[in-house]
Design a protein around this motif. Structure first.
Motif, PDB file in Angstrom:
ATOM      1  N   GLY A 213      -9.110   0.027   0.184  1.00  0.00           N
ATOM      2  CA  GLY A 213      -8.277   0.844  -0.694  1.00  0.00           C
ATOM      3  C   GLY A 213      -8.324   0.382  -2.132  1.00  0.00           C
TER       4      GLY A 213
ATOM      5  N   THR B 107     -10.217   6.061  -2.760  1.00  0.00           N
ATOM      6  CA  THR B 107      -9.401   6.629  -1.683  1.00  0.00           C
ATOM      7  C   THR B 107      -8.140   5.793  -1.547  1.00  0.00           C
ATOM      8  OG1 THR B 107      -9.417   7.327   0.642  1.00  0.00           O
ATOM      9  CG2 THR B 107     -10.529   5.251   0.120  1.00  0.00           C
ATOM     10  N   THR B 108      -7.276   6.151  -0.627  1.00  0.00           N
ATOM     11  CA  THR B 108      -6.038   5.393  -0.410  1.00  0.00           C
ATOM     12  C   THR B 108      -6.012   4.835   1.008  1.00  0.00           C
ATOM     13  OG1 THR B 108      -4.758   7.273   0.456  1.00  0.00           O
ATOM     14  CG2 THR B 108      -4.831   6.992  -1.950  1.00  0.00           C
ATOM     15  N   GLU B 109      -5.182   3.836   1.196  1.00  0.00           N
ATOM     16  CA  GLU B 109      -5.056   3.232   2.522  1.00  0.00           C
ATOM     17  C   GLU B 109      -4.570   4.248   3.552  1.00  0.00           C
ATOM     18  OE1 GLU B 109      -4.603   0.156  -0.664  1.00  0.00           O
ATOM     19  OE2 GLU B 109      -3.628   2.083  -0.244  1.00  0.00           O
ATOM     20  N   SER B 110      -3.677   5.110   3.147  1.00  0.00           N
ATOM     21  CA  SER B 110      -3.164   6.128   4.060  1.00  0.00           C
ATOM     22  C   SER B 110      -4.280   7.057   4.523  1.00  0.00           C
ATOM     23  CB  SER B 110      -2.055   6.936   3.370  1.00  0.00           C
ATOM     24  OG  SER B 110      -1.572   7.949   4.213  1.00  0.00           O
ATOM     25  N   ASP B 111      -5.154   7.467   3.602  1.00  0.00           N
ATOM     26  CA  ASP B 111      -6.267   8.347   3.959  1.00  0.00           C
ATOM     27  C   ASP B 111      -7.270   7.633   4.873  1.00  0.00           C
ATOM     28  OD1 ASP B 111      -5.289  10.503   2.554  1.00  0.00           O
ATOM     29  OD2 ASP B 111      -6.381  10.009   0.719  1.00  0.00           O
TER      30      ASP B 111
ATOM     31  N   THR C  67       0.839  -1.197   0.000  1.00  0.00           N
ATOM     32  CA  THR C  67       0.000   0.000   0.000  1.00  0.00           C
ATOM     33  C   THR C  67       0.877   1.252   0.000  1.00  0.00           C
ATOM     34  OG1 THR C  67      -0.123   0.325   2.415  1.00  0.00           O
ATOM     35  CG2 THR C  67      -1.648  -1.276   1.441  1.00  0.00           C
ATOM     36  N   ASN C  68       0.232   2.425   0.064  1.00  0.00           N
ATOM     37  CA  ASN C  68       1.001   3.672   0.123  1.00  0.00           C
ATOM     38  C   ASN C  68       1.350   4.062   1.557  1.00  0.00           C
ATOM     39  OD1 ASN C  68      -1.641   4.422   0.896  1.00  0.00           O
ATOM     40  ND2 ASN C  68      -1.411   6.478   0.043  1.00  0.00           N
TER      41      ASN C  68
END
Length: 328
Positions: free
Chosen positions: A180, A185-189, A144-145
């Motif tokens: 994600g 959206t992203t995993e970080s968000d 992931t990011n």
């Protein structure tokens, strides 16, 4: 040169080379060979002796590199020891596991040890829990990011608040990756929003996966974690107060959600995400029919810009919330 393996992750070496004596010996050897067999063979002998010297240098370099590598890991593993309380045998077991894991993952053994150190700082202990948590965080970092250290720090705090133990790390990690992969959206968000919602969400009765689903819904419609996390925490608190007081605001929440006051209370107590989702869907219906959403929110005391923006943004994408909670 003496190189001895001391433990699973320590290397002790003693290396002594005297370059001056070596060169003198080489010259003497060349001269003697030359006197005996002539210049041609002397040259060959010189090459051979030089090759021995090169090999000795290579072995010395390998020993130095091995000692440096062992020292680097020992330093990283010292951090694990500082944040955990295990027996010597358990530390040896952890060290062996880390070195084995580093051959199967993209992360170095120093990075894995660093992730485990963070886990210890945040209260995770025991060999199995440390290994499970570290493995999940490293996999999140690889796929992931999120970096493994960021994942470890954020999710350990999140799980401490929600009351989920380290044994739940792989389940929570899987939820984050799946969310994600399937939503905008992203995993970080997701993790950033979930961390900010954890306290209010847990108090309201949301599970860890409910919070992850709600966080995904909010971040996927462009709500900032800092602003949205605070706003939604306030909204959840206000709904809880209306439930406890049973005042006119409860009737407004229930009517908007298409329920009676009693049904809304039951839904909130048994499955708060269902009640919240019904309220959000109801607001979407008001928007579609040209009704006064702002008036409804004013009646409920939801007046701050962050709060109203959060609710309205979710209402406009109300069909996504239920899907994201179900995916989580």
């Amino acid at each position: 040169m003496i190189i001895m393996a001391m433990t699973a992750f320590e290397l002790f070496g003693v290396l002594k080379l005297d370059a001056t004596d070596f060169e003198r010996g080489l010259d003497r050897a060349e001269g003697r060979v030359g006197r005996i067999v002539g210049g041609g063979l002397a040259t060959a002998a010189k090459v051979g002796i030089a090759a021995i010297g090169a090999a000795t240098t290579a072995v010395a370099a390998f020993g130095k590199a091995s000692m440096n590598e062992a020292s680097s890991f020992e330093s990283a593993f010292t951090g694990v020891k500082k944040t955990t309380e295990l027996t010597a045998e358990e530390y040896d077991e952890l060290a062996t596991w880390i070195m084995d894991a580093s051959t199967k993952m993209a992360s170095s053994k120093e990075s894995i040890a660093g992730t485990m150190e963070i886990a210890g700082q945040l209260g995770i202990d025991g060999v199995n829990d440390l290994e499970t948590f570290a493995k999940t965080m490293v996999m999140l970092g690889d796929t992931t990011n999120l970096s493994s250290e960021e994942a470890a720090s954020s999710l350990a705090k999140f799980m401490n608040i929600t009351g989920d133990g380290a044994e739940s790390a792989d389940r929570i990690g899987s939820s984050i990756v799946d969310l994600g992969n399937h939503f905008a959206t992203t995993e970080s968000d997701i993790v950033g929003m979930a961390t900010r919602l954890a306290s209010a969400g847990t108090i309201a009765g949301l599970s860890a996966t409910d919070i992850l689903g709600l966080s995904t819904a909010m971040s996927s419609v462009g709500i900032n974690a800092e602003a949205g996390g605070t706003a939604m925490s306030t909204i959840l608190t206000k709904i809880g107060r209306a439930i406890d007081s049973g005042d006119a605001k409860l009737a407004t929440y229930a009517e908007t959600a298409g329920m009676s006051a009693e049904q809304f209370v039951d839904a909130w107590k048994t499955d708060p995400t269902q009640a919240l989702s019904a309220f959000i869907v109801g607001l979407d219906g008001v928007i579609d029919s040209g009704g006064n959403v702002t008036g409804i929110l004013d009646d409920l005391g939801i007046k701050g810009i962050r709060e109203t923006n959060t609710v309205k943004s979710l209402a406009l994408a109300s069909d996504v919330l239920a899907a994201e909670v179900n995916t989580a």
